[in-house]
Design a protein around this motif. Structure first.
Motif, PDB file in Angstrom:
ATOM      1  N   GLU A 107     -20.808 -62.247 -70.712  1.00 47.42           N
ATOM      2  CA  GLU A 107     -22.095 -62.413 -71.893  1.00 47.42           C
ATOM      3  C   GLU A 107     -22.526 -63.830 -72.309  1.00 47.42           C
ATOM      4  OE1 GLU A 107     -20.263 -61.652 -76.505  1.00 47.42           O
ATOM      5  OE2 GLU A 107     -19.083 -60.473 -75.375  1.00 47.42           O
ATOM      6  N   GLY A 108     -22.066 -64.554 -71.412  1.00 49.78           N
ATOM      7  CA  GLY A 108     -22.377 -66.116 -71.577  1.00 49.78           C
ATOM      8  C   GLY A 108     -22.286 -66.587 -72.947  1.00 49.78           C
ATOM      9  N   GLU A 109     -22.490 -67.367 -74.023  1.00 53.31           N
ATOM     10  CA  GLU A 109     -22.550 -68.133 -75.556  1.00 53.31           C
ATOM     11  C   GLU A 109     -22.998 -67.106 -76.329  1.00 53.31           C
ATOM     12  OE1 GLU A 109     -20.431 -69.582 -75.558  1.00 53.31           O
ATOM     13  OE2 GLU A 109     -19.863 -71.047 -73.935  1.00 53.31           O
ATOM     14  N   SER A 110     -23.384 -65.289 -76.153  1.00 51.75           N
ATOM     15  CA  SER A 110     -24.054 -64.983 -77.089  1.00 51.75           C
ATOM     16  C   SER A 110     -23.302 -65.198 -78.793  1.00 51.75           C
ATOM     17  CB  SER A 110     -23.923 -63.426 -76.462  1.00 51.75           C
ATOM     18  OG  SER A 110     -22.949 -63.016 -76.309  1.00 51.75           O
ATOM     19  N   TYR A 111     -21.532 -64.555 -77.972  1.00 55.64           N
ATOM     20  CA  TYR A 111     -20.945 -64.495 -80.200  1.00 55.64           C
ATOM     21  C   TYR A 111     -21.552 -65.572 -80.071  1.00 55.64           C
ATOM     22  CZ  TYR A 111     -16.898 -63.936 -82.077  1.00 55.64           C
ATOM     23  OH  TYR A 111     -16.127 -63.745 -83.990  1.00 55.64           O
ATOM     24  N   ARG A 112     -20.824 -66.722 -80.086  1.00 58.96           N
ATOM     25  CA  ARG A 112     -20.351 -68.225 -80.558  1.00 58.96           C
ATOM     26  C   ARG A 112     -22.409 -68.392 -81.378  1.00 58.96           C
ATOM     27  NH1 ARG A 112     -17.636 -72.942 -80.375  1.00 58.96           N
ATOM     28  NH2 ARG A 112     -16.002 -71.961 -78.987  1.00 58.96           N
ATOM     29  N   VAL A 125     -18.801 -75.500 -91.843  1.00 61.42           N
ATOM     30  CA  VAL A 125     -18.347 -75.264 -91.149  1.00 61.42           C
ATOM     31  C   VAL A 125     -18.826 -75.964 -89.723  1.00 61.42           C
ATOM     32  CG1 VAL A 125     -18.632 -73.001 -89.178  1.00 61.42           C
ATOM     33  CG2 VAL A 125     -18.881 -73.180 -91.755  1.00 61.42           C
ATOM     34  N   ARG A 126     -18.085 -76.236 -88.824  1.00 63.21           N
ATOM     35  CA  ARG A 126     -17.428 -77.393 -87.828  1.00 63.21           C
ATOM     36  C   ARG A 126     -17.154 -76.712 -86.979  1.00 63.21           C
ATOM     37  NH1 ARG A 126     -15.532 -83.362 -88.771  1.00 63.21           N
ATOM     38  NH2 ARG A 126     -16.889 -83.450 -89.937  1.00 63.21           N
ATOM     39  N   LEU A 170     -23.034 -69.508 -84.992  1.00 65.52           N
ATOM     40  CA  LEU A 170     -23.877 -70.046 -85.639  1.00 65.52           C
ATOM     41  C   LEU A 170     -25.081 -69.987 -85.726  1.00 65.52           C
ATOM     42  CD1 LEU A 170     -23.902 -72.346 -82.524  1.00 65.52           C
ATOM     43  CD2 LEU A 170     -23.220 -73.023 -83.875  1.00 65.52           C
ATOM     44  N   GLN A 171     -25.525 -68.656 -86.127  1.00 65.17           N
ATOM     45  CA  GLN A 171     -27.111 -68.387 -86.875  1.00 65.17           C
ATOM     46  C   GLN A 171     -26.281 -67.560 -87.880  1.00 65.17           C
ATOM     47  OE1 GLN A 171     -30.153 -68.000 -85.588  1.00 65.17           O
ATOM     48  NE2 GLN A 171     -29.885 -67.129 -88.018  1.00 65.17           N
ATOM     49  N   LEU A 172     -24.979 -67.023 -87.786  1.00 60.26           N
ATOM     50  CA  LEU A 172     -24.544 -66.334 -89.779  1.00 60.26           C
ATOM     51  C   LEU A 172     -23.833 -67.971 -90.477  1.00 60.26           C
ATOM     52  CD1 LEU A 172     -23.381 -64.490 -91.346  1.00 60.26           C
ATOM     53  CD2 LEU A 172     -21.337 -65.098 -89.825  1.00 60.26           C
ATOM     54  N   ARG A 231     -15.000 -62.090 -79.708  1.00 59.10           N
ATOM     55  CA  ARG A 231     -14.800 -61.159 -80.656  1.00 59.10           C
ATOM     56  C   ARG A 231     -13.853 -60.190 -81.764  1.00 59.10           C
ATOM     57  NH1 ARG A 231     -20.211 -59.914 -80.851  1.00 59.10           N
ATOM     58  NH2 ARG A 231     -21.740 -60.515 -78.711  1.00 59.10           N
ATOM     59  N   GLY A 232     -12.514 -60.685 -80.457  1.00 60.33           N
ATOM     60  CA  GLY A 232     -11.360 -59.706 -81.455  1.00 60.33           C
ATOM     61  C   GLY A 232     -10.821 -61.416 -82.637  1.00 60.33           C
ATOM     62  N   LYS A 233     -11.195 -62.194 -82.533  1.00 57.97           N
ATOM     63  CA  LYS A 233     -10.529 -63.370 -83.373  1.00 57.97           C
ATOM     64  C   LYS A 233     -11.254 -63.052 -84.824  1.00 57.97           C
ATOM     65  CE  LYS A 233      -8.907 -66.363 -79.689  1.00 57.97           C
ATOM     66  NZ  LYS A 233      -7.274 -66.387 -79.958  1.00 57.97           N
ATOM     67  N   GLY A 234     -12.397 -62.482 -84.576  1.00 56.84           N
ATOM     68  CA  GLY A 234     -12.808 -62.094 -86.435  1.00 56.84           C
ATOM     69  C   GLY A 234     -13.803 -63.415 -86.959  1.00 56.84           C
ATOM     70  N   ILE A 235     -14.067 -64.463 -85.877  1.00 57.66           N
ATOM     71  CA  ILE A 235     -14.438 -65.238 -86.879  1.00 57.66           C
ATOM     72  C   ILE A 235     -15.759 -65.618 -87.737  1.00 57.66           C
ATOM     73  CG2 ILE A 235     -15.138 -67.711 -86.056  1.00 57.66           C
ATOM     74  CD1 ILE A 235     -12.042 -67.675 -85.572  1.00 57.66           C
ATOM     75  N   GLU A 236     -16.724 -64.227 -87.597  1.00 59.20           N
ATOM     76  CA  GLU A 236     -17.570 -64.060 -88.608  1.00 59.20           C
ATOM     77  C   GLU A 236     -17.131 -64.104 -89.786  1.00 59.20           C
ATOM     78  OE1 GLU A 236     -17.239 -60.943 -85.995  1.00 59.20           O
ATOM     79  OE2 GLU A 236     -16.561 -62.448 -85.812  1.00 59.20           O
TER      80      GLU A 236
END
Length: 316
Positions: A151-156, A172-173, A160-162, A114-119
């Motif tokens: 937390e598993g893959e919840s952030y990813r 986006v890939r 993907l939902q975004l 989450r610190g990467k700010g990919i969103e």
């Protein structure tokens, strides 16, 4: 040293390890917190007391150790984060090998958390594709093992939902795996604009940003401490934290202006050459030899190695 590597509160078990050592110790600090909690501060101060030298990767790290931790400046060495020895290559040629020819490429890589700010990188894409409808944002790297454990893959999945919510499936890939060095360099060399939209201002080292500099990339970043220092002098553009509109504007500005992009790439590559692994290795050897000098008789008289000779050999 990184707080999460060693056991105990704030990785304090490292102190027991260093205490048992019978040889000189040098610690490279990957993280220097501007506002550490009392125990984090104690761990670094104790390392400073027991070790012969502390290595930081940016000048700001040295200032923080002196002012915030009370470490003697004589114990601190500044050696940059190492990067591969990369020869500049045509992005267009490498894009063909990756199957993304004739598309503007924006990328981020690393262990995803989450610190990467990919969103914010994803949220910037609608503004970018208004002018560059074929633009692609590559998110390279697997989820951080610690994040996956907690937390598993919840952030990813949220990312993907975004992408789906914004209708960006063609722009986006994700490459959800750990890339080897050759693959990583190819993707970086194919990149037109590299972005690090990190959200933690205190981050004082970023290996991913260091690699992008080493590959001579035009870069847009949020102003965390490491980025502020290494992207000064026209080597990149800084935008506010959590601001996808500014991110989109900065990326588009670089894509619009070929002259600006070339200037940024040249400055980044020149800076990155100083941090090439063979130069970093020499810096560490210099430090080791200064702290643990060998008797003069240990080296043959005819051995004469200097930095310039090594650099010529590596660049040939």
């Amino acid at each position: 040293h990184e707080y999460g590597i060693f056991g105990g509160p704030d990785g304090e078990y490292v102190l027991k390890f260093v205490e048992k050592l019978k040889k000189p110790a040098i610690v490279t600090l990957h993280t220097v917190l501007f506002s550490p909690n009392p125990n984090q501060k104690r761990v670094v101060q104790e390392l400073g007391r027991m070790c012969d030298a502390l290595v930081v990767m940016v000048k700001m790290g040295k200032e923080m150790l002196i002012n915030n931790y009370g470490i003697s400046p004589h114990k601190i060495a500044m050696i940059p984060h190492g990067v591969p020895n990369v020869h500049r290559a045509s992005a267009a040629a490498i894009k063909k090998t990756l199957g993304i020819s004739d598309r503007p490429v924006i990328s981020s890589f690393g262990l995803i958390n989450r610190g990467k700010g990919i969103e914010y990188g994803i949220q910037a894409m609608p503004g970018i594709i208004k002018k560059y409808p074929d633009a692609m944002y590559l998110v390279l790297g697997e989820t951080h093992p610690g994040v996956r454990h907690n937390e598993g893959e919840s952030y990813r999945k949220e990312l993907l939902q975004l992408v789906t919510d914004l209708g960006l499936e063609k722009n986006v890939r994700f490459n959800n795996r750990y890339l080897n060095l050759e693959e990583l360099i190819n993707y970086l060399c194919a990149t037109d604009v590299y972005i690090t939209p990190y959200i933690n201002r205190d981050q004082i080292v970023s290996g991913t940003l260091a690699y992008a500099l080493g590959c001579g990339k035009a870069i847009v970043s949020t102003p965390y401490l490491y980025a502020e220092e290494v992207l000064s002098g026209g080597r990149g553009l800084l935008v506010d934290f959590r601001n996808p509109d500014q991110l989109a504007t900065a990326v588009s500005r670089i894509l619009d202006d070929a002259v600006l992009r070339e200037q940024m790439e040249t400055r980044a590559y020149k800076y990155g050459r100083r941090a090439a692994w063979f130069n970093v290795a020499i810096d560490y050897l210099d430090l080791f030899h200064r702290l643990c000098p060998r008797p003069k008789a240990a080296l043959p008289k005819d051995v004469k190695v200097n930095r310039e000779e090594i650099q010529r050999g590596q660049s040939s």
